[in-house]
Write a protein that holds these residues in place. Structure first.
Motif, PDB file in Angstrom:
ATOM      1  N   GLY A  59      33.046  25.919  35.937  1.00  0.00           N
ATOM      2  CA  GLY A  59      32.051  25.131  36.655  1.00  0.00           C
ATOM      3  C   GLY A  59      30.828  25.904  37.104  1.00  0.00           C
ATOM      4  N   GLU A  60      30.706  27.163  36.720  1.00  0.00           N
ATOM      5  CA  GLU A  60      29.535  27.954  37.090  1.00  0.00           C
ATOM      6  C   GLU A  60      28.717  28.275  35.845  1.00  0.00           C
ATOM      7  N   TRP A  61      27.404  28.285  36.002  1.00  0.00           N
ATOM      8  CA  TRP A  61      26.548  28.758  34.920  1.00  0.00           C
ATOM      9  C   TRP A  61      25.524  29.699  35.503  1.00  0.00           C
ATOM     10  N   PRO A  62      25.368  30.867  34.994  1.00  0.00           N
ATOM     11  CA  PRO A  62      26.142  31.438  33.901  1.00  0.00           C
ATOM     12  C   PRO A  62      27.557  31.769  34.350  1.00  0.00           C
ATOM     13  N   PRO A  63      28.508  31.809  33.404  1.00  0.00           N
ATOM     14  CA  PRO A  63      29.892  32.139  33.762  1.00  0.00           C
ATOM     15  C   PRO A  63      29.969  33.500  34.447  1.00  0.00           C
ATOM     16  N   ARG A  64      30.763  33.597  35.467  1.00  0.00           N
ATOM     17  CA  ARG A  64      30.958  34.848  36.194  1.00  0.00           C
ATOM     18  C   ARG A  64      32.448  35.158  36.252  1.00  0.00           C
ATOM     19  N   ALA A  65      32.751  36.412  36.030  1.00  0.00           N
ATOM     20  CA  ALA A  65      34.142  36.855  36.146  1.00  0.00           C
ATOM     21  C   ALA A  65      34.499  36.949  37.624  1.00  0.00           C
ATOM     22  N   THR A  66      35.746  36.677  37.915  1.00  0.00           N
ATOM     23  CA  THR A  66      36.239  36.812  39.279  1.00  0.00           C
ATOM     24  C   THR A  66      37.256  37.952  39.277  1.00  0.00           C
ATOM     25  N   PRO A  67      36.807  39.201  39.536  1.00  0.00           N
ATOM     26  CA  PRO A  67      37.704  40.356  39.437  1.00  0.00           C
ATOM     27  C   PRO A  67      38.949  40.237  40.310  1.00  0.00           C
ATOM     28  N   GLU A  68      38.836  39.552  41.443  1.00  0.00           N
ATOM     29  CA  GLU A  68      40.018  39.409  42.305  1.00  0.00           C
ATOM     30  C   GLU A  68      41.091  38.542  41.654  1.00  0.00           C
ATOM     31  N   ARG A  69      40.728  37.787  40.613  1.00  0.00           N
ATOM     32  CA  ARG A  69      41.699  36.967  39.890  1.00  0.00           C
ATOM     33  C   ARG A  69      42.140  37.645  38.597  1.00  0.00           C
ATOM     34  N   ASN A  70      41.833  38.922  38.439  1.00  0.00           N
ATOM     35  CA  ASN A  70      42.192  39.668  37.228  1.00  0.00           C
ATOM     36  C   ASN A  70      43.709  39.696  37.065  1.00  0.00           C
ATOM     37  N   PHE A  71      44.170  40.007  35.877  1.00  0.00           N
ATOM     38  CA  PHE A  71      45.597  40.116  35.638  1.00  0.00           C
ATOM     39  C   PHE A  71      46.167  41.212  36.526  1.00  0.00           C
ATOM     40  N   PRO A  72      47.294  40.975  37.191  1.00  0.00           N
ATOM     41  CA  PRO A  72      47.868  42.021  38.040  1.00  0.00           C
ATOM     42  C   PRO A  72      48.433  43.156  37.203  1.00  0.00           C
ATOM     43  N   ALA A  73      48.334  44.359  37.743  1.00  0.00           N
ATOM     44  CA  ALA A  73      48.944  45.506  37.071  1.00  0.00           C
ATOM     45  C   ALA A  73      50.444  45.402  37.293  1.00  0.00           C
TER      46      ALA A  73
END
Length: 108
Positions: free
Chosen positions: A76-90
């Motif tokens: 729903g955002e333009w331009p698309p933005r990554a959300t680092p806090e939602r990154n895959f967990p280690a």
């Protein structure tokens, strides 16, 4: 499976991979991304290849869809933005040696 992640636990994406993913979601070509990030086309292709293998997808379209599905790219955002806090967990993967572990030293 050495050096690859399994489907159950993809490794977290690096900051550079997140940046490349944002540009990919905006529809930029490898050549354009390389110019924008002051990198070679080969480096951009390498980042994309690592993400494709990490997420076990076959092409760029599936890659972007998977990143949206996991919430790594904010919908729903333009331009698309990554959300680092939602990154895959280690996580520790039981099927392969974790890429985050340092190599073992051989006894002298």
């Amino acid at each position: 499976m050495r050096g690859q992640s399994c489907v159950c636990c993809p490794r977290p994406l690096t900051d550079r991979e997140l940046t490349v993913a944002e540009l990919l979601a905006q529809g930029f070509s490898t050549e354009t991304m390389a110019v924008m990030l002051c990198l070679s086309q080969h480096t951009i292709a390498a980042h994309l290849g690592k993400m494709l293998r990490n997420l076990n997808v076959r092409n760029r379209t599936e890659l972007v869809a998977r990143l949206y599905a996991h919430g790594i790219l904010a919908a729903g955002e333009w331009p698309p933005r990554a959300t680092p806090e939602r990154n895959f967990p280690a996580r520790e993967c039981m099927s392969a040696r974790s890429p985050f572990q340092p190599p073992r030293r051989l006894a002298s």
